[in-house]
Motif scaffolding. Structure first.
Motif, PDB file in Angstrom:
ATOM      1  N   GLY A  48      55.789 -24.576   0.709  1.00 40.40           N
ATOM      2  CA  GLY A  48      57.224 -24.728   0.921  1.00 40.40           C
ATOM      3  C   GLY A  48      57.949 -23.432   0.583  1.00 40.40           C
ATOM      4  O   GLY A  48      57.358 -22.464   0.112  1.00 40.40           O
ATOM      5  N   GLY A  49      59.266 -23.368   0.878  1.00 40.71           N
ATOM      6  CA  GLY A  49      60.029 -22.177   0.588  1.00 40.71           C
ATOM      7  C   GLY A  49      60.493 -21.501   1.856  1.00 40.71           C
ATOM      8  O   GLY A  49      60.490 -22.058   2.948  1.00 40.71           O
ATOM      9  N   THR A  50      60.927 -20.245   1.715  1.00 43.15           N
ATOM     10  CA  THR A  50      61.457 -19.494   2.849  1.00 43.15           C
ATOM     11  C   THR A  50      60.306 -18.830   3.628  1.00 43.15           C
ATOM     12  O   THR A  50      59.125 -19.049   3.335  1.00 43.15           O
ATOM     13  CB  THR A  50      62.423 -18.420   2.339  1.00 43.15           C
ATOM     14  N   THR A  51      60.722 -17.970   4.601  1.00 48.02           N
ATOM     15  CA  THR A  51      59.715 -17.372   5.502  1.00 48.02           C
ATOM     16  C   THR A  51      59.636 -15.881   5.261  1.00 48.02           C
ATOM     17  O   THR A  51      60.463 -15.099   5.782  1.00 48.02           O
ATOM     18  CB  THR A  51      60.072 -17.653   6.981  1.00 48.02           C
ATOM     19  N   CYS A  52      58.600 -15.446   4.548  1.00 49.98           N
ATOM     20  CA  CYS A  52      58.356 -14.016   4.316  1.00 49.98           C
ATOM     21  C   CYS A  52      57.129 -13.611   5.113  1.00 49.98           C
ATOM     22  O   CYS A  52      55.999 -13.636   4.618  1.00 49.98           O
ATOM     23  CB  CYS A  52      58.155 -13.749   2.815  1.00 49.98           C
ATOM     24  N   ILE A  53      57.418 -13.259   6.347  1.00 53.46           N
ATOM     25  CA  ILE A  53      56.291 -12.929   7.227  1.00 53.46           C
ATOM     26  C   ILE A  53      55.559 -11.690   6.727  1.00 53.46           C
ATOM     27  O   ILE A  53      54.311 -11.600   6.766  1.00 53.46           O
ATOM     28  CB  ILE A  53      56.789 -12.727   8.671  1.00 53.46           C
ATOM     29  N   SER A  54      56.296 -10.702   6.242  1.00 52.62           N
ATOM     30  CA  SER A  54      55.665  -9.482   5.758  1.00 52.62           C
ATOM     31  C   SER A  54      54.715  -9.781   4.612  1.00 52.62           C
ATOM     32  O   SER A  54      53.670  -9.122   4.452  1.00 52.62           O
ATOM     33  CB  SER A  54      56.712  -8.464   5.315  1.00 52.62           C
ATOM     34  N   LEU A  69      51.520 -10.856   6.152  1.00 52.41           N
ATOM     35  CA  LEU A  69      50.814  -9.733   6.777  1.00 52.41           C
ATOM     36  C   LEU A  69      50.169  -8.844   5.730  1.00 52.41           C
ATOM     37  O   LEU A  69      49.018  -8.394   5.881  1.00 52.41           O
ATOM     38  CB  LEU A  69      51.765  -8.943   7.655  1.00 52.41           C
ATOM     39  N   ASN A  70      50.912  -8.565   4.673  1.00 55.52           N
ATOM     40  CA  ASN A  70      50.381  -7.715   3.617  1.00 55.52           C
ATOM     41  C   ASN A  70      49.194  -8.373   2.931  1.00 55.52           C
ATOM     42  O   ASN A  70      48.198  -7.715   2.593  1.00 55.52           O
ATOM     43  CB  ASN A  70      51.460  -7.391   2.596  1.00 55.52           C
ATOM     44  N   GLN A  71      49.305  -9.728   2.710  1.00 58.92           N
ATOM     45  CA  GLN A  71      48.195 -10.429   2.081  1.00 58.92           C
ATOM     46  C   GLN A  71      46.942 -10.373   2.963  1.00 58.92           C
ATOM     47  O   GLN A  71      45.824 -10.205   2.472  1.00 58.92           O
ATOM     48  CB  GLN A  71      48.582 -11.878   1.805  1.00 58.92           C
ATOM     49  N   ALA A  72      47.122 -10.515   4.274  1.00 59.06           N
ATOM     50  CA  ALA A  72      45.985 -10.421   5.205  1.00 59.06           C
ATOM     51  C   ALA A  72      45.351  -9.037   5.158  1.00 59.06           C
ATOM     52  O   ALA A  72      44.116  -8.884   5.201  1.00 59.06           O
ATOM     53  CB  ALA A  72      46.437 -10.739   6.629  1.00 59.06           C
ATOM     54  N   ASN A  73      46.222  -8.003   5.052  1.00 57.73           N
ATOM     55  CA  ASN A  73      45.730  -6.637   4.958  1.00 57.73           C
ATOM     56  C   ASN A  73      44.849  -6.484   3.733  1.00 57.73           C
ATOM     57  O   ASN A  73      43.778  -5.864   3.765  1.00 57.73           O
ATOM     58  CB  ASN A  73      46.918  -5.680   4.911  1.00 57.73           C
ATOM     59  N   GLY A  88      66.217  -9.065   6.304  1.00 62.07           N
ATOM     60  CA  GLY A  88      65.796  -7.869   5.597  1.00 62.07           C
ATOM     61  C   GLY A  88      64.311  -7.793   5.327  1.00 62.07           C
ATOM     62  O   GLY A  88      63.830  -6.846   4.660  1.00 62.07           O
ATOM     63  N   ASP A  89      63.550  -8.762   5.853  1.00 59.72           N
ATOM     64  CA  ASP A  89      62.096  -8.741   5.638  1.00 59.72           C
ATOM     65  C   ASP A  89      61.475  -7.554   6.394  1.00 59.72           C
ATOM     66  O   ASP A  89      61.728  -7.381   7.584  1.00 59.72           O
ATOM     67  CB  ASP A  89      61.473 -10.058   6.129  1.00 59.72           C
ATOM     68  N   PRO A  90      60.670  -6.750   5.728  1.00 54.93           N
ATOM     69  CA  PRO A  90      60.063  -5.568   6.395  1.00 54.93           C
ATOM     70  C   PRO A  90      58.878  -5.970   7.273  1.00 54.93           C
ATOM     71  O   PRO A  90      57.737  -5.482   7.091  1.00 54.93           O
ATOM     72  CB  PRO A  90      59.645  -4.699   5.227  1.00 54.93           C
ATOM     73  N   THR A  91      59.105  -6.856   8.201  1.00 56.02           N
ATOM     74  CA  THR A  91      58.016  -7.371   9.052  1.00 56.02           C
ATOM     75  C   THR A  91      57.352  -6.243   9.831  1.00 56.02           C
ATOM     76  O   THR A  91      56.118  -6.144   9.925  1.00 56.02           O
ATOM     77  CB  THR A  91      58.554  -8.418  10.035  1.00 56.02           C
ATOM     78  N   ALA A  92      58.167  -5.369  10.454  1.00 54.94           N
ATOM     79  CA  ALA A  92      57.606  -4.325  11.314  1.00 54.94           C
ATOM     80  C   ALA A  92      56.683  -3.405  10.543  1.00 54.94           C
ATOM     81  O   ALA A  92      55.586  -3.034  11.008  1.00 54.94           O
ATOM     82  CB  ALA A  92      58.719  -3.547  11.975  1.00 54.94           C
ATOM     83  N   ALA A  93      57.089  -3.008   9.329  1.00 57.17           N
ATOM     84  CA  ALA A  93      56.274  -2.076   8.553  1.00 57.17           C
ATOM     85  C   ALA A  93      54.956  -2.719   8.176  1.00 57.17           C
ATOM     86  O   ALA A  93      53.877  -2.100   8.243  1.00 57.17           O
ATOM     87  CB  ALA A  93      57.039  -1.639   7.314  1.00 57.17           C
ATOM     88  N   ALA A  94      55.025  -3.993   7.741  1.00 61.02           N
ATOM     89  CA  ALA A  94      53.802  -4.688   7.354  1.00 61.02           C
ATOM     90  C   ALA A  94      52.879  -4.853   8.558  1.00 61.02           C
ATOM     91  O   ALA A  94      51.650  -4.723   8.464  1.00 61.02           O
ATOM     92  CB  ALA A  94      54.141  -6.031   6.733  1.00 61.02           C
ATOM     93  N   ALA A  95      53.514  -5.166   9.717  1.00 66.59           N
ATOM     94  CA  ALA A  95      52.709  -5.363  10.928  1.00 66.59           C
ATOM     95  C   ALA A  95      52.029  -4.068  11.334  1.00 66.59           C
ATOM     96  O   ALA A  95      50.850  -4.036  11.722  1.00 66.59           O
ATOM     97  CB  ALA A  95      53.577  -5.891  12.056  1.00 66.59           C
ATOM     98  N   THR A  96      52.785  -2.952  11.260  1.00 70.41           N
ATOM     99  CA  THR A  96      52.207  -1.665  11.655  1.00 70.41           C
ATOM    100  C   THR A  96      51.013  -1.316  10.782  1.00 70.41           C
ATOM    101  O   THR A  96      49.969  -0.849  11.263  1.00 70.41           O
ATOM    102  CB  THR A  96      53.261  -0.562  11.576  1.00 70.41           C
ATOM    103  N   ALA A  97      51.140  -1.558   9.488  1.00 75.38           N
ATOM    104  CA  ALA A  97      50.039  -1.256   8.582  1.00 75.38           C
ATOM    105  C   ALA A  97      48.803  -2.094   8.916  1.00 75.38           C
ATOM    106  O   ALA A  97      47.666  -1.607   8.901  1.00 75.38           O
ATOM    107  CB  ALA A  97      50.474  -1.482   7.149  1.00 75.38           C
ATOM    108  N   LEU A  98      49.038  -3.368   9.205  1.00 75.94           N
ATOM    109  CA  LEU A  98      47.916  -4.263   9.506  1.00 75.94           C
ATOM    110  C   LEU A  98      47.276  -3.923  10.842  1.00 75.94           C
ATOM    111  O   LEU A  98      46.039  -3.940  11.004  1.00 75.94           O
ATOM    112  CB  LEU A  98      48.402  -5.709   9.491  1.00 75.94           C
ATOM    113  N   GLN A  99      48.121  -3.594  11.813  1.00 70.77           N
ATOM    114  CA  GLN A  99      47.598  -3.301  13.168  1.00 70.77           C
ATOM    115  C   GLN A  99      46.762  -2.038  13.205  1.00 70.77           C
ATOM    116  O   GLN A  99      45.999  -1.795  14.158  1.00 70.77           O
ATOM    117  CB  GLN A  99      48.782  -3.189  14.131  1.00 70.77           C
ATOM    118  N   GLY A 100      46.899  -1.195  12.153  1.00 68.14           N
ATOM    119  CA  GLY A 100      46.090   0.018  12.147  1.00 68.14           C
ATOM    120  C   GLY A 100      44.605  -0.254  12.025  1.00 68.14           C
ATOM    121  O   GLY A 100      43.794   0.629  12.349  1.00 68.14           O
TER     122      GLY A 100
END
Length: 675
Positions: free
Chosen positions: A152-158, A161-165, A190-202
Motif C-alpha cells: 500500500g501507499g503512494t507510487t514511487c516508480i523510481s 527501478l532503482n531496487q531492480a537495478n 517530482g519522482d525521478p523516474t527518467a533518471a532511474a529508468a536511464t540507469a536501469l536501461q544501461g
C-alpha cells in the motif's frame, strides 16, 4: 510460447513468431540506451528418404533447424517490478500476482531456469523492497510471489527501478538482463523516474505494462527501453493482464535469429523436382527456385523447429553414393554459424546386359557375323561395344567396336569370343560366344600328268598346285605311283611335283594326296599312264565276239557277231609300235581299220595298245584295244571320235580304260608273245 491463464493452468502450446533481437535501443531525452541480448545458432539437421533410389529415382530431403530463444541460448536474469500502491485493491493485487506467477511459469517453460537463468521480484509503492532476489528455482520464485503481501501507499516508480537495478547487480555481458515493470498509475510528483529508468536501461532491457487509465503512455515509454508497442503494453484492467501474457513473454524471450535464410544448391547428378519445396512454419518464403536449388527465408526464428522439405530427382549419371547438396548456406543478422550435415543418397544404376548371340560355326578361310545387337540396358543406353578374345591361332575379328562384328576363321579350333558392352553410366557387362572354326581340306589340281607313253626305266613326272583356306595349315603329300610304290613327302607347299621310274611295262594310275595338319586331304589321279617295254613281247589275235546290247551307241539295241583281227608289236629300237587292227560289226554297219599305233603295253597275260584309224573309210577316230590270253581269251575294243570324244563303239561301255576285258571270244584266239 506457452500461454498461461491466471489460475495457473496452461492452454495448448502453440508456435509463436518470435522476433530475433540482438539489441534494443531507446532514445529518451537525447540518450541512447543499449541492452545486450545474446543468442545461439539454430541446431541443424539433414536427412533423405529413401536413401537408396534407382536411376532417375526421386528422394525427399529434409532440412531442420531447431531455433532457440534468448532464454534458451543465454543465461537470462528476469526481474519483475510490481506496483503495490494503495490505488490497487486487494482483488486486483491478487490478479497482479497471478499474472506475475504466470509470467514466471511461461518463461520457465521457455527454458529460462534450465539454461542457467534466474528470476527476482521487486515490489514498490511509497518505497521499494525485494520480494525475492535472483533465484534459479521456479517453484521458489513462484511461492515468493504468491506469499507477497501488498504494501500500500503512494507510487514511487523510481524506487522500484532503482531496487531492480540493485537486485540485478553489475552489468554482465555474458547474461541477458530483463526487467518487467507493471503499474496502474503515474509516479508521484517530482519522482525521478527518467533518471532511474536511464540507469536501469544501461544494462537491462526494460518492458513497461500499464493497467487501467491511471497511467499515461508517456510514463510507460519513459520506463521502457523503447517507445511504442515494442516495449510497452497496456491492459484495461488487472483482469485483462492475462491477454498480454503471450505477447509479453514473447518479447522477453527474444528470438534467436533475425532474418534467417537457408540457400540450397544441389550437387551434380540431381535436379530439384518443380513445386516440391515446402516448409512447416508460417511466414517463410521460398525464392530463387531453379533446377539447381532454392532459398528459404523468414523474418525470424525463435524457439521453434523449422522443417524444409524438397524432392530431388536423379539426372541419370553418375551412380553410387552421391552427395545431395553441393552447399547449404545459412545466414542471419546475428552472423550465426550453422553447418548442415551432409546428405548422401545411393543411386543404384542397373548395368547393361551383354548378349553375344548364339555359338557360331565357320569354315577356315570364311567369315561369320557375331551379333551383339540383342544387348540392352534396362535403365539407359549402351554407348559402346567391344569384341575381344579372338585367338590369333584360330581367327581374327574385324569391326570389333560395333554391335555386329565379323569373325574371320583362320585355323580349326574352338574360340571363345567376349562381348563387353558399356552403358551411359560407364557400367559394363560381358557375354561370350564360342566360334568353332571347321577345317577345310586343301584343294589339289594336277597341272601336268604323263600323257605320252613312257618307256620303262625312264623318268615319269607329274606337277600340281594346291590351295587351302586354312592359311595357318601345314601340308604333307603322298604319291602312290600305281606299281606298289608310295612316296611320302612330309612337308610341301604349292606347287608340288615328283618323278618316278617304272621297271615294268603297264598302265598305271598316279594318285597324289595332299593332307593338311588337321587331317583334311584331297586326292587327284593322273589316270592312264602308259609304260611300255620296247624290248618286251607282242600280241596277236583273231576271231569274233558276241557284241552285247549297248556297245554301239548309235543303235544301243544292236547285237550280234563282231569280227576282229590284230597284231601289235615294237620293232627293234622303236618307240612306237607297229601292226594292224581290223574290227567289223555288221549289225551296226561298222567297219574299223587302224592307221597307226601310239603305244603298246604287254604286262603278263594282258596287252593294251592305242592308236588311230578310220571308220567306214573315214579318218578322225581313235581306239584302244585290250586283250587277255587266258582261259578263255577275252577282248575289248573302244572306238571314239578323236575330236570331241564321242563313243562310236565299246563292248565294255562305261568301264575305265585300264579295266580288264570281260567279253570272252566266241571263236578265235589271242596270243601274248613274250619278248
Amino acid at each position: 510460447m506457452h500461454a498461461v491463464n491466471l489460475h495457473g493452468r496452461k492452454p495448448a502450446r502453440r508456435n509463436r513468431l518470435l522476433v530475433a533481437v540482438s539489441t534494443f535501443a531507446l532514445a529518451l531525452a537525447g540518450s541512447v540506451v543499449m541492452a545486450p541480448t545474446a543468442s545461439a545458432a539454430p541446431v541443424p539437421g539433414a536427412s533423405a528418404s529413401p536413401t537408396s533410389v534407382n536411376r532417375y529415382g526421386v528422394s525427399t530431403v529434409t532440412l531442420t533447424l531447431d531455433g532457440e530463444s534468448s532464454t534458451q541460448s543465454t543465461p537470462t536474469d528476469l526481474v519483475l517490478v510490481l506496483d503495490e500502491s494503495g490505488s490497487i485493491d486487494g482483488g486486483e493485487f491478487n490478479q497482479l500476482k497471478a499474472f506475475a506467477d504466470d509470467v514466471v511459469e511461461a518463461v520457465a517453460d521457455d527454458g529460462l531456469f534450465t539454461n542457467g537463468g534466474r528470476a527476482a521480484v521487486v515490489g514498490f509503492s511509497t518505497g521499494a523492497h525485494t520480494v525475492i532476489g535472483l533465484n534459479n528455482n521456479e517453484a521458489t520464485v513462484r511461492n515468493a510471489i504468491t506469499g507477497n503481501p501488498q504494501a500500500g501507499g503512494t507510487t514511487c516508480i523510481s524506487c522500484g527501478l532503482n531496487q531492480a537495478n540493485t537486485v540485478l547487480g553489475a552489468d554482465d555481458p555474458a547474461r541477458n538482463q530483463v526487467v518487467i515493470v507493471i503499474t496502474d498509475g503515474n509516479a508521484n510528483g517530482g519522482d525521478p523516474t527518467a533518471a532511474a529508468a536511464t540507469a536501469l536501461q544501461g544494462k537491462a532491457t526494460v518492458f513497461a505494462v500499464g493497467v487501467g487509465d491511471g497511467v499515461s503512455q508517456a510514463t510507460l515509454e519513459t520506463i521502457a527501453s523503447g517507445p511504442g508497442n515494442s516495449n510497452t503494453f497496456s491492459a484495461g484492467s488487472f483482469a485483462d493482464l492475462a491477454a498480454l501474457l503471450e505477447t509479453l513473454v514473447a518479447a522477453v524471450s527474444v528470438p534467436g535469429a533475425t532474418n534467417p535464410s537457408v540457400a540450397v544448391t544441389l550437387a551434380a547428378g540431381w535436379d530439384l523436382v518443380p513445386g516440391s519445396v515446402a516448409s512447416n512454419l508460417a511466414g517463410g518464403s521460398i525464392g530463387g527456385v531453379s533446377a539447381n536449388g532454392f532459398t528459404w527465408s523468414r523474418a525470424n526464428l525463435a524457439d521453434e523447429n523449422l522443417v524444409i522439405t524438397y524432392q530431388i530427382k536423379h539426372e541419370g549419371a553418375p551412380c553410387g553414393p552421391l552427395p545431395v547438396n553441393s552447399s547449404v548456406v545459412y545466414n542471419d543478422d546475428e552472423n550465426a554459424v550453422v553447418n548442415f550435415p551432409p546428405v548422401v543418397v545411393t543411386v543404384n544404376c542397373l548395368p547393361p546386359v551383354a548378349d553375344a548371340g548364339a555359338d557360331k560355326n565357320v569354315a577356315e578361310g570364311s567369315s561369320v557375323l557375331l551379333d551383339g545387337s540383342g544387348s540392352n540396358d534396362p535403365d539407359g543406353v549402351i554407348t559402346s561395344y567391344a569384341w575381344s578374345g579372338a585367338d590369333a591361332g584360330v581367327g581374327t575379328l574385324t569391326n570389333a567396336g560395333n554391335a555386329i562384328a565379323t569373325y574371320n576363321g583362320l585355323d580349326d579350333g574352338a574360340d571363345a569370343v567376349t562381348l563387353t558392352v558399356t552403358d551411359d553410366n560407364g557400367l559394363t557387362d560381358d557375354d561370350s560366344t564360342t566360334v568353332t572354326v571347321q577345317n577345310v581340306a586343301p584343294t589339289l589340281t594336277l597341272t601336268s600328268c604323263p600323257i605320252a607313253p613312257n618307256a620303262v626305266n625312264t623318268d615319269v613326272s607329274f606337277a600340281g598346285t594346291f590351295t587351302d583356306p586354312g592359311t595357318l595349315d601345314t601340308h604333307s603329300m603322298s604319291v602312290n605311283w600305281g606299281d606298289g610304290t608310295t612316296t611320302p613327302v612330309p612337308a610341301v607347299s604349292s606347287p608340288v611335283g615328283a618323278t618316278h621310274q617304272y621297271t615294268a611295262a603297264g598302265i598305271y594310275d598316279i594318285s597324289v594326296t595332299v593332307t593338311d595338319d588337321d587331317g583334311g586331304s584331297d586326292t587327284k589321279n593322273c589316270g592312264f599312264v602308259v609304260v611300255y617295254d620296247p624290248n618286251g613281247g607282242f600280241v596277236t589275235g583273231g576271231g569274233w565276239i558276241q557284241s552285247p546290247a549297248g556297245a554301239y551307241p548309235a543303235d544301243p539295241t544292236a547285237t550280234g557277231r563282231a569280227n576282229f583281227g590284230f597284231v601289235s608289236k615294237y620293232k627293234n629300237g622303236a618307240s612306237v609300235p607297229t601292226g594292224s587292227t581290223e574290227f567289223q560289226f555288221k549289225a551296226g554297219n561298222l567297219n574299223f581299220h587302224s592307221n597307226d599305233y601310239q603305244w603298246l603295253v604287254v604286262a603278263g597275260q594282258k596287252a593294251i595298245y592305242k592308236g588311230t584309224g578310220s571308220v567306214n573309210g573315214n579318218d578322225g577316230y581313235s581306239f584302244m584295244l585290250t586283250a587277255t590270253d587266258g582261259s578263255p581269251d577275252k577282248f575289248r575294243i573302244k572306238i571314239w571320235e578323236t575330236v570331241g570324244g564321242a563313243i562310236v563303239y565299246d563292248n565294255q561301255l562305261g568301264a575305265a580304260d585300264g579295266t580288264d576285258p570281260v567279253t570272252a571270244l566266241s571263236g578265235g584266239q589271242i596270243v601274248i608273245h613274250k619278248g
